[in-house]
Design a protein around this motif. Structure first.
Motif, PDB file in Angstrom:
ATOM      1  N   ASP A   4      44.883  39.030  30.247  1.00  0.00           N
ATOM      2  CA  ASP A   4      44.393  40.147  31.047  1.00  0.00           C
ATOM      3  C   ASP A   4      43.155  40.771  30.422  1.00  0.00           C
ATOM      4  OD1 ASP A   4      46.393  39.805  32.879  1.00  0.00           O
ATOM      5  OD2 ASP A   4      47.718  41.311  31.986  1.00  0.00           O
ATOM      6  N   ILE A   5      43.110  40.743  29.084  1.00  0.00           N
ATOM      7  CA  ILE A   5      41.956  41.307  28.380  1.00  0.00           C
ATOM      8  C   ILE A   5      40.774  40.359  28.462  1.00  0.00           C
ATOM      9  CG2 ILE A   5      41.080  42.018  26.122  1.00  0.00           C
ATOM     10  CD1 ILE A   5      43.927  42.912  25.440  1.00  0.00           C
ATOM     11  N   LEU A   6      41.052  39.060  28.267  1.00  0.00           N
ATOM     12  CA  LEU A   6      39.972  38.073  28.283  1.00  0.00           C
ATOM     13  C   LEU A   6      39.471  37.787  29.699  1.00  0.00           C
ATOM     14  CD1 LEU A   6      41.347  35.511  25.664  1.00  0.00           C
ATOM     15  CD2 LEU A   6      39.580  37.240  25.319  1.00  0.00           C
ATOM     16  N   PHE A   7      40.409  37.776  30.670  1.00  0.00           N
ATOM     17  CA  PHE A   7      40.058  37.469  32.054  1.00  0.00           C
ATOM     18  C   PHE A   7      40.629  38.550  32.969  1.00  0.00           C
ATOM     19  CE2 PHE A   7      40.595  33.456  29.727  1.00  0.00           C
ATOM     20  CZ  PHE A   7      39.312  32.931  29.852  1.00  0.00           C
ATOM     21  N   PRO A   8      40.070  39.736  32.939  1.00  0.00           N
ATOM     22  CA  PRO A   8      40.608  40.835  33.749  1.00  0.00           C
ATOM     23  C   PRO A   8      40.457  40.567  35.245  1.00  0.00           C
ATOM     24  CG  PRO A   8      38.454  41.433  32.876  1.00  0.00           C
ATOM     25  CD  PRO A   8      38.838  40.135  32.217  1.00  0.00           C
ATOM     26  N   ASN A   9      41.383  41.121  36.008  1.00  0.00           N
ATOM     27  CA  ASN A   9      41.314  41.012  37.463  1.00  0.00           C
ATOM     28  C   ASN A   9      40.173  41.877  37.976  1.00  0.00           C
ATOM     29  OD1 ASN A   9      42.178  40.267  40.091  1.00  0.00           O
ATOM     30  ND2 ASN A   9      43.291  42.195  40.291  1.00  0.00           N
ATOM     31  N   ARG A  10      39.368  41.325  38.871  1.00  0.00           N
ATOM     32  CA  ARG A  10      38.207  42.052  39.380  1.00  0.00           C
ATOM     33  C   ARG A  10      38.279  42.207  40.893  1.00  0.00           C
ATOM     34  NH1 ARG A  10      34.219  43.000  35.774  1.00  0.00           N
ATOM     35  NH2 ARG A  10      34.403  41.953  33.743  1.00  0.00           N
ATOM     36  N   CYS A  11      37.766  43.301  41.359  1.00  0.00           N
ATOM     37  CA  CYS A  11      37.731  43.603  42.784  1.00  0.00           C
ATOM     38  C   CYS A  11      36.912  42.543  43.515  1.00  0.00           C
ATOM     39  CB  CYS A  11      37.123  44.989  42.997  1.00  0.00           C
ATOM     40  SG  CYS A  11      36.797  45.390  44.727  1.00  0.00           S
ATOM     41  N   LEU A  12      37.430  42.071  44.638  1.00  0.00           N
ATOM     42  CA  LEU A  12      36.723  41.065  45.419  1.00  0.00           C
ATOM     43  C   LEU A  12      35.505  41.636  46.126  1.00  0.00           C
ATOM     44  CD1 LEU A  12      39.741  39.178  47.056  1.00  0.00           C
ATOM     45  CD2 LEU A  12      38.424  38.534  45.028  1.00  0.00           C
ATOM     46  N   CYS A  14      33.447  44.579  44.816  1.00  0.00           N
ATOM     47  CA  CYS A  14      32.373  45.077  43.938  1.00  0.00           C
ATOM     48  C   CYS A  14      32.425  44.513  42.525  1.00  0.00           C
ATOM     49  CB  CYS A  14      32.406  46.599  43.881  1.00  0.00           C
ATOM     50  SG  CYS A  14      33.896  47.261  43.091  1.00  0.00           S
ATOM     51  N   ASN A  15      33.459  43.725  42.212  1.00  0.00           N
ATOM     52  CA  ASN A  15      33.605  43.048  40.924  1.00  0.00           C
ATOM     53  C   ASN A  15      34.005  43.978  39.784  1.00  0.00           C
ATOM     54  OD1 ASN A  15      33.561  40.403  39.793  1.00  0.00           O
ATOM     55  ND2 ASN A  15      31.741  40.953  38.605  1.00  0.00           N
ATOM     56  N   CYS A  16      34.393  45.212  40.082  1.00  0.00           N
ATOM     57  CA  CYS A  16      34.854  46.099  39.013  1.00  0.00           C
ATOM     58  C   CYS A  16      36.258  45.684  38.580  1.00  0.00           C
ATOM     59  CB  CYS A  16      34.838  47.550  39.471  1.00  0.00           C
ATOM     60  SG  CYS A  16      36.125  47.979  40.679  1.00  0.00           S
ATOM     61  N   ILE A  17      36.657  46.028  37.365  1.00  0.00           N
ATOM     62  CA  ILE A  17      37.977  45.673  36.848  1.00  0.00           C
ATOM     63  C   ILE A  17      39.040  46.540  37.516  1.00  0.00           C
ATOM     64  CG2 ILE A  17      39.442  45.617  34.798  1.00  0.00           C
ATOM     65  CD1 ILE A  17      36.954  45.060  33.138  1.00  0.00           C
ATOM     66  N   ILE A  18      40.092  45.882  38.015  1.00  0.00           N
ATOM     67  CA  ILE A  18      41.182  46.587  38.691  1.00  0.00           C
ATOM     68  C   ILE A  18      42.522  46.078  38.170  1.00  0.00           C
ATOM     69  CG2 ILE A  18      39.895  47.069  40.815  1.00  0.00           C
ATOM     70  CD1 ILE A  18      41.164  44.600  42.082  1.00  0.00           C
ATOM     71  N   SER A  19      43.584  46.715  38.603  1.00  0.00           N
ATOM     72  CA  SER A  19      44.930  46.315  38.209  1.00  0.00           C
ATOM     73  C   SER A  19      45.213  44.886  38.658  1.00  0.00           C
ATOM     74  CB  SER A  19      45.959  47.269  38.824  1.00  0.00           C
ATOM     75  OG  SER A  19      47.277  46.805  38.618  1.00  0.00           O
ATOM     76  N   ASP A  21      47.671  43.628  40.070  1.00  0.00           N
ATOM     77  CA  ASP A  21      48.414  43.489  41.317  1.00  0.00           C
ATOM     78  C   ASP A  21      47.616  43.951  42.536  1.00  0.00           C
ATOM     79  OD1 ASP A  21      48.404  46.151  40.635  1.00  0.00           O
ATOM     80  OD2 ASP A  21      50.524  46.491  41.075  1.00  0.00           O
ATOM     81  N   LEU A  22      46.293  44.060  42.386  1.00  0.00           N
ATOM     82  CA  LEU A  22      45.439  44.466  43.495  1.00  0.00           C
ATOM     83  C   LEU A  22      44.433  43.377  43.830  1.00  0.00           C
ATOM     84  CD1 LEU A  22      44.604  48.152  42.439  1.00  0.00           C
ATOM     85  CD2 LEU A  22      46.335  47.404  44.083  1.00  0.00           C
ATOM     86  N   LEU A  23      43.879  43.462  45.030  1.00  0.00           N
ATOM     87  CA  LEU A  23      42.807  42.560  45.445  1.00  0.00           C
ATOM     88  C   LEU A  23      41.458  43.251  45.436  1.00  0.00           C
ATOM     89  CD1 LEU A  23      44.501  40.741  48.479  1.00  0.00           C
ATOM     90  CD2 LEU A  23      44.041  39.774  46.217  1.00  0.00           C
ATOM     91  N   VAL A  24      41.465  44.526  45.777  1.00  0.00           N
ATOM     92  CA  VAL A  24      40.231  45.303  45.849  1.00  0.00           C
ATOM     93  C   VAL A  24      40.469  46.690  45.262  1.00  0.00           C
ATOM     94  CG1 VAL A  24      39.328  44.083  47.870  1.00  0.00           C
ATOM     95  CG2 VAL A  24      40.782  46.084  48.187  1.00  0.00           C
ATOM     96  N   CYS A  25      39.381  47.341  44.894  1.00  0.00           N
ATOM     97  CA  CYS A  25      39.479  48.708  44.391  1.00  0.00           C
ATOM     98  C   CYS A  25      39.663  49.671  45.564  1.00  0.00           C
ATOM     99  CB  CYS A  25      38.236  49.069  43.588  1.00  0.00           C
ATOM    100  SG  CYS A  25      36.716  49.182  44.573  1.00  0.00           S
ATOM    101  N   GLU A  26      39.922  50.925  45.254  1.00  0.00           N
ATOM    102  CA  GLU A  26      40.163  51.913  46.301  1.00  0.00           C
ATOM    103  C   GLU A  26      38.946  52.084  47.209  1.00  0.00           C
ATOM    104  OE1 GLU A  26      41.550  56.605  46.753  1.00  0.00           O
ATOM    105  OE2 GLU A  26      41.571  55.611  44.801  1.00  0.00           O
ATOM    106  N   LEU A  27      37.759  52.063  46.627  1.00  0.00           N
ATOM    107  CA  LEU A  27      36.541  52.234  47.417  1.00  0.00           C
ATOM    108  C   LEU A  27      36.341  51.066  48.378  1.00  0.00           C
ATOM    109  CD1 LEU A  27      33.987  53.914  47.942  1.00  0.00           C
ATOM    110  CD2 LEU A  27      32.855  52.615  46.129  1.00  0.00           C
ATOM    111  N   CYS A  28      36.508  49.855  47.871  1.00  0.00           N
ATOM    112  CA  CYS A  28      36.302  48.671  48.711  1.00  0.00           C
ATOM    113  C   CYS A  28      37.411  48.499  49.737  1.00  0.00           C
ATOM    114  CB  CYS A  28      36.179  47.428  47.837  1.00  0.00           C
ATOM    115  SG  CYS A  28      34.613  47.348  46.911  1.00  0.00           S
TER     116      CYS A  28
END
Length: 217
Positions: A4-12, A14-19, A21-28
């Protein structure tokens, strides 16, 4: 944890790091083109289905377009080994889907050919279908429909090739007098769903409904 540290999950979006168990951040999430129509409404997908086969009710979660976020989400599910994305999409659908007092008797997802299933490693619709089944208390059957022909991905086909769906599917179990919900990822021409619908309708005194993750309008 290390992955998770080396390959963090990113929002589809905007590419920001997210949890994880998510696909996108709140804004997207606010940019997703959800369809604000209910299961019983007369919308584009119901009109298209009725030109191809008798359908009772329809539901589409998102609009699908080459440039919007829903396309990225569906492609992540189908081609990027993000099988768990199906559960997230199911949660989004559950928030918007109300069967009222007309729940289907059975959930059936569009099957993959065994060769395609082996290549992909999973059917992208199974977790989505199972999540809906668990929440609504509706049984599912992944083995009712068999895909007889192997074909390349729909996204790689031209429109003329997509309409050749005759005898692609067959029913391998007896089924009569059931109200069945057919589940697919993207509704384009509707011919794949129509092929399955006619198999179900011709098998007995059944009715069909349609639910898709996204519809190409």
């Amino acid at each position: 944890m290390i992955l998770d540290i080396l390959f963090p999950n990113r929002c589809l979006g905007c590419n920001c790091i997210i949890s994880a168990d998510l696909l996108v951040c709140e804004l997207c999430f606010g940019r997703i083109d959800f369809i604000h129509s209910g299961y019983f409404d007369d919308i584009f997908i119901k009109e298209k289905c009725r030109l191809l086969f008798p359908v009772e009710n329809t539901f589409a979660l998102m609009q699908f377009d080459k440039k919007n976020l829903s396309r990225k989400i569906i492609h992540e599910l189908k081609y990027k080994s993000r099988e768990k994305a199906g559960e997230i999409l199911a949660e989004w659908a559950i928030e918007r889907l109300d069967f009222k007092d007309q729940k289907p008797d059975l959930l059936v997802s569009v099957p993959l050919h065994p060769k395609k299933l082996k290549e992909r490693g999973y059917n992208q619709l199974h977790l989505f279908t199972e999540k809906l089944s668990e929440f609504y208390g509706i049984p599912f059957d992944h083995d009712l429909i068999k895909r007889n022909q192997y074909s390349k991905a729909q996204a790689l086909k031209n429109r003329q090739h997509r309409v050749k769906t005759e005898h692609v599917f067959s029913i391998i179990k007896s089924i009569t007098e059931k109200n069945i919900l057919i589940i697919d990822d993207v509704f384009t021409t509707g011919n794949t769903i129509a092929s399955i619908a006619w198999e179900i309708l011709n098998a007995g005194n059944n009715t069909v409904n349609v639910l898709v993750m996204a519809v190409d309008t």
